[in-house]
Design a protein around this motif. Structure first.
Motif, PDB file in Angstrom:
ATOM      1  N   ILE A  26      -9.368  -2.267   8.807  1.00  0.00           N
ATOM      2  CA  ILE A  26      -8.624  -3.529   8.776  1.00  0.00           C
ATOM      3  C   ILE A  26      -9.515  -4.611   9.383  1.00  0.00           C
ATOM      4  O   ILE A  26     -10.033  -4.452  10.486  1.00  0.00           O
ATOM      5  CB  ILE A  26      -7.278  -3.379   9.517  1.00  0.00           C
ATOM      6  CG1 ILE A  26      -6.442  -2.280   8.833  1.00  0.00           C
ATOM      7  CG2 ILE A  26      -6.528  -4.715   9.535  1.00  0.00           C
ATOM      8  CD1 ILE A  26      -5.159  -1.924   9.526  1.00  0.00           C
ATOM      9  N   GLY A  27      -9.675  -5.717   8.632  1.00  0.00           N
ATOM     10  CA  GLY A  27     -10.610  -6.772   9.030  1.00  0.00           C
ATOM     11  C   GLY A  27     -11.818  -6.714   8.115  1.00  0.00           C
ATOM     12  O   GLY A  27     -12.023  -5.739   7.396  1.00  0.00           O
ATOM     13  N   GLY A  28     -12.598  -7.756   8.108  1.00  0.00           N
ATOM     14  CA  GLY A  28     -13.781  -7.779   7.237  1.00  0.00           C
ATOM     15  C   GLY A  28     -13.417  -8.174   5.819  1.00  0.00           C
ATOM     16  O   GLY A  28     -12.490  -8.953   5.595  1.00  0.00           O
ATOM     17  N   GLN A  29     -14.105  -7.599   4.850  1.00  0.00           N
ATOM     18  CA  GLN A  29     -13.912  -7.999   3.454  1.00  0.00           C
ATOM     19  C   GLN A  29     -12.613  -7.462   2.862  1.00  0.00           C
ATOM     20  O   GLN A  29     -12.115  -7.966   1.869  1.00  0.00           O
ATOM     21  CB  GLN A  29     -15.088  -7.511   2.591  1.00  0.00           C
ATOM     22  CG  GLN A  29     -16.398  -8.178   2.900  1.00  0.00           C
ATOM     23  CD  GLN A  29     -16.270  -9.699   2.892  1.00  0.00           C
ATOM     24  OE1 GLN A  29     -16.211 -10.341   3.943  1.00  0.00           O
ATOM     25  NE2 GLN A  29     -16.202 -10.288   1.707  1.00  0.00           N
ATOM     26  N   LYS A  30     -12.097  -6.424   3.484  1.00  0.00           N
ATOM     27  CA  LYS A  30     -10.921  -5.751   2.923  1.00  0.00           C
ATOM     28  C   LYS A  30      -9.626  -6.500   3.243  1.00  0.00           C
ATOM     29  O   LYS A  30      -9.484  -7.090   4.310  1.00  0.00           O
ATOM     30  CB  LYS A  30     -10.823  -4.340   3.509  1.00  0.00           C
ATOM     31  CG  LYS A  30     -11.824  -3.394   2.893  1.00  0.00           C
ATOM     32  CD  LYS A  30     -11.249  -2.844   1.605  1.00  0.00           C
ATOM     33  CE  LYS A  30     -12.163  -1.832   0.971  1.00  0.00           C
ATOM     34  NZ  LYS A  30     -11.668  -1.420  -0.336  1.00  0.00           N
ATOM     35  N   PHE A  31      -8.689  -6.434   2.306  1.00  0.00           N
ATOM     36  CA  PHE A  31      -7.354  -7.021   2.487  1.00  0.00           C
ATOM     37  C   PHE A  31      -6.351  -5.871   2.444  1.00  0.00           C
ATOM     38  O   PHE A  31      -6.245  -5.171   1.445  1.00  0.00           O
ATOM     39  CB  PHE A  31      -7.088  -8.030   1.358  1.00  0.00           C
ATOM     40  CG  PHE A  31      -5.829  -8.817   1.520  1.00  0.00           C
ATOM     41  CD1 PHE A  31      -5.796  -9.932   2.363  1.00  0.00           C
ATOM     42  CD2 PHE A  31      -4.673  -8.455   0.845  1.00  0.00           C
ATOM     43  CE1 PHE A  31      -4.623 -10.672   2.513  1.00  0.00           C
ATOM     44  CE2 PHE A  31      -3.506  -9.192   0.986  1.00  0.00           C
ATOM     45  CZ  PHE A  31      -3.486 -10.304   1.819  1.00  0.00           C
ATOM     46  N   VAL A  32      -5.652  -5.652   3.546  1.00  0.00           N
ATOM     47  CA  VAL A  32      -4.768  -4.488   3.635  1.00  0.00           C
ATOM     48  C   VAL A  32      -3.329  -4.862   3.257  1.00  0.00           C
ATOM     49  O   VAL A  32      -2.840  -5.927   3.625  1.00  0.00           O
ATOM     50  CB  VAL A  32      -4.825  -3.879   5.068  1.00  0.00           C
ATOM     51  CG1 VAL A  32      -4.281  -4.832   6.124  1.00  0.00           C
ATOM     52  CG2 VAL A  32      -4.048  -2.558   5.141  1.00  0.00           C
ATOM     53  N   VAL A  33      -2.690  -3.988   2.485  1.00  0.00           N
ATOM     54  CA  VAL A  33      -1.277  -4.207   2.164  1.00  0.00           C
ATOM     55  C   VAL A  33      -0.437  -3.101   2.815  1.00  0.00           C
ATOM     56  O   VAL A  33      -0.592  -1.921   2.518  1.00  0.00           O
ATOM     57  CB  VAL A  33      -1.020  -4.251   0.637  1.00  0.00           C
ATOM     58  CG1 VAL A  33       0.463  -4.470   0.357  1.00  0.00           C
ATOM     59  CG2 VAL A  33      -1.843  -5.358  -0.009  1.00  0.00           C
ATOM     60  N   MET A  34       0.416  -3.527   3.736  1.00  0.00           N
ATOM     61  CA  MET A  34       1.359  -2.623   4.398  1.00  0.00           C
ATOM     62  C   MET A  34       2.731  -2.952   3.825  1.00  0.00           C
ATOM     63  O   MET A  34       3.109  -4.122   3.775  1.00  0.00           O
ATOM     64  CB  MET A  34       1.374  -2.882   5.911  1.00  0.00           C
ATOM     65  CG  MET A  34       0.007  -2.893   6.564  1.00  0.00           C
ATOM     66  SD  MET A  34       0.168  -3.162   8.353  1.00  0.00           S
ATOM     67  CE  MET A  34      -1.560  -3.239   8.831  1.00  0.00           C
ATOM     68  N   ALA A  35       3.466  -1.950   3.402  1.00  0.00           N
ATOM     69  CA  ALA A  35       4.772  -2.211   2.806  1.00  0.00           C
ATOM     70  C   ALA A  35       5.723  -1.064   3.081  1.00  0.00           C
ATOM     71  O   ALA A  35       5.302   0.084   3.254  1.00  0.00           O
ATOM     72  CB  ALA A  35       4.619  -2.420   1.297  1.00  0.00           C
ATOM     73  N   GLY A  36       7.006  -1.399   3.122  1.00  0.00           N
ATOM     74  CA  GLY A  36       8.017  -0.374   3.354  1.00  0.00           C
ATOM     75  C   GLY A  36       9.333  -1.031   3.702  1.00  0.00           C
ATOM     76  O   GLY A  36       9.449  -2.263   3.711  1.00  0.00           O
ATOM     77  N   PRO A  37      10.333  -0.223   3.991  1.00  0.00           N
ATOM     78  CA  PRO A  37      11.652  -0.777   4.290  1.00  0.00           C
ATOM     79  C   PRO A  37      11.683  -1.438   5.658  1.00  0.00           C
ATOM     80  O   PRO A  37      10.863  -1.128   6.511  1.00  0.00           O
ATOM     81  CB  PRO A  37      12.558   0.455   4.276  1.00  0.00           C
ATOM     82  CG  PRO A  37      11.665   1.570   4.715  1.00  0.00           C
ATOM     83  CD  PRO A  37      10.310   1.244   4.123  1.00  0.00           C
ATOM     84  N   CYS A  38      12.644  -2.319   5.847  1.00  0.00           N
ATOM     85  CA  CYS A  38      12.868  -2.870   7.183  1.00  0.00           C
ATOM     86  C   CYS A  38      13.141  -1.692   8.118  1.00  0.00           C
ATOM     87  O   CYS A  38      12.462  -1.517   9.121  1.00  0.00           O
ATOM     88  CB  CYS A  38      14.069  -3.825   7.154  1.00  0.00           C
ATOM     89  SG  CYS A  38      14.440  -4.505   8.769  1.00  0.00           S
ATOM     90  N   SER A  39      14.122  -0.867   7.731  1.00  0.00           N
ATOM     91  CA  SER A  39      14.511   0.275   8.563  1.00  0.00           C
ATOM     92  C   SER A  39      14.425   1.573   7.783  1.00  0.00           C
ATOM     93  O   SER A  39      14.749   1.619   6.594  1.00  0.00           O
ATOM     94  CB  SER A  39      15.974   0.154   9.001  1.00  0.00           C
ATOM     95  OG  SER A  39      16.241  -1.114   9.487  1.00  0.00           O
ATOM     96  N   ILE A  40      14.063   2.618   8.485  1.00  0.00           N
ATOM     97  CA  ILE A  40      14.137   3.962   7.913  1.00  0.00           C
ATOM     98  C   ILE A  40      15.618   4.344   7.969  1.00  0.00           C
ATOM     99  O   ILE A  40      16.219   4.348   9.050  1.00  0.00           O
ATOM    100  CB  ILE A  40      13.300   4.948   8.751  1.00  0.00           C
ATOM    101  CG1 ILE A  40      11.836   4.501   8.777  1.00  0.00           C
ATOM    102  CG2 ILE A  40      13.444   6.372   8.211  1.00  0.00           C
ATOM    103  CD1 ILE A  40      11.124   4.847  10.064  1.00  0.00           C
TER     104      ILE A  40
END
Ligand code: PEP
Ligand code: MN
Length: 273
Positions: A26-40
């Motif tokens: 995470i950081g640098g040239q890469k773009f990270v996508v984190m996704a998921g529900p608000c709540s489990i």
């Protein structure tokens, strides 16, 4: 006297921090996508969501097991069993896990089940919690409080670094303003300002900023254009029945389209997903 956030400051000619988590950086040239529900919500829900999150091309699964709810009568999260469910779902589909901690008493469980520990907007200045997280060696995703300045966010991050934990990801998630069209106002300016002041990666949560799914794709593209290192997105396969924040959750198809668009944009910017 020392600068109030000496360690998080970007020095002249200094390099940017890249945080290695599992098989991603995470950081640098890469773009990270984190996704998921608000709540489990249960085992099947988080598994179904993990499946389409992976399919869309995201790499980190989000989901709250301990929820900071405005009303005590709202769903408070599944607690430790929720952490076990999200870990299991993430492992099945080869994803990493980010989840919010509210109380340092549960730190051992977070160390066991989670790859990135989230500190929510409401706890950005919970200094005792920050001191505890400064003692561990696990990435922390620190969200900006909706009533806090950029400088205050940097000072909060300094608690972590000065404690010995240098793996910190900052997150802009919107601030309170007089505007009522959105839940919060996404402070786009905070992205380039943070990037000029700190070497730490900066990601954006457009879901809590917007509070409505229709504008989340536009805010996501704006975040990438403004120089963010990634996104934290809320998604749900059945948002109308979601126990929390269904209105702002992207549908599976919308996530897929968004990731495709971001991928194309990233290439133009000499970056990649
Ligand atoms: C969340 O990401 O689940 C959350 C509660 O967000 P925030 O702390 O930004 O309100
Ligand atoms: Mn939420």
């Amino acid at each position: 006297m020392k600068k109030p956030y000496e360690l998080v400051s970007l020095k002249d000619g200094g390099s940017k921090t890249k945080i290695k988590v599992g098989n991603i950086k995470i950081g640098g040239q890469k773009f990270v996508v984190m996704a998921g529900p608000c709540s489990i919500e249960d085992r099947a829900q988080v598994r179904a969501i993990a499946k389409f999150v992976k399919d869309a091309g995201a790499t980190v699964l989000r989901g709250g097991a301990f929820k900071p709810r405005t009303s005590p009568y709202s769903f408070q999260g599944l607690g430790i069993s929720g952490l076990k469910h999200i870990r299991e779902a993430a492992d099945e589909f080869g994803l990493l896990v980010v989840s919010e901690i509210m109380d340092a008493r549960f730190l051992d469980s977070f160390l066991q089940y989670v790859d990135i520990i989230q500190v929510g907007a409401r706890n950005m200045q919970n200094f005792d919690l920050l001191k505890e997280l400064g003692r561990i060696q696990k990435p922390v995703l620190l969200k900006r409080g909706f009533g806090n300045t950029v400088e205050e966010l940097l000072c909060a991050a300094e608690y972590l670094l000065s404690g010995g934990n240098s793996e910190v990801i900052l997150c802009e998630r919107g601030i309170k303003t007089f505007e009522t069209g959105t839940r919060s106002t996404l402070d786009i300016s905070a992205i380039p300002i943070l990037k000029s002041k700190t070497h730490l990666p900066v990601i954006v949560d457009p879901s809590h900023a917007a509070g409505r799914r229709d504008i989340v794709p536009a805010l996501s593209r704006a975040a990438l254009a403004a120089g963010a290192d990634g996104l934290l997105l809320e998604v749900h396969h059945r948002p109308t029945t979601a126990l929390c924040d269904g209105e702002q959750a992207l549908l599976p198809k919308q996530l897929k389209t968004l990731v495709k668009d971001l991928d194309a944009m990233a290439r133009v910017m000499n970056r990649s997903l």
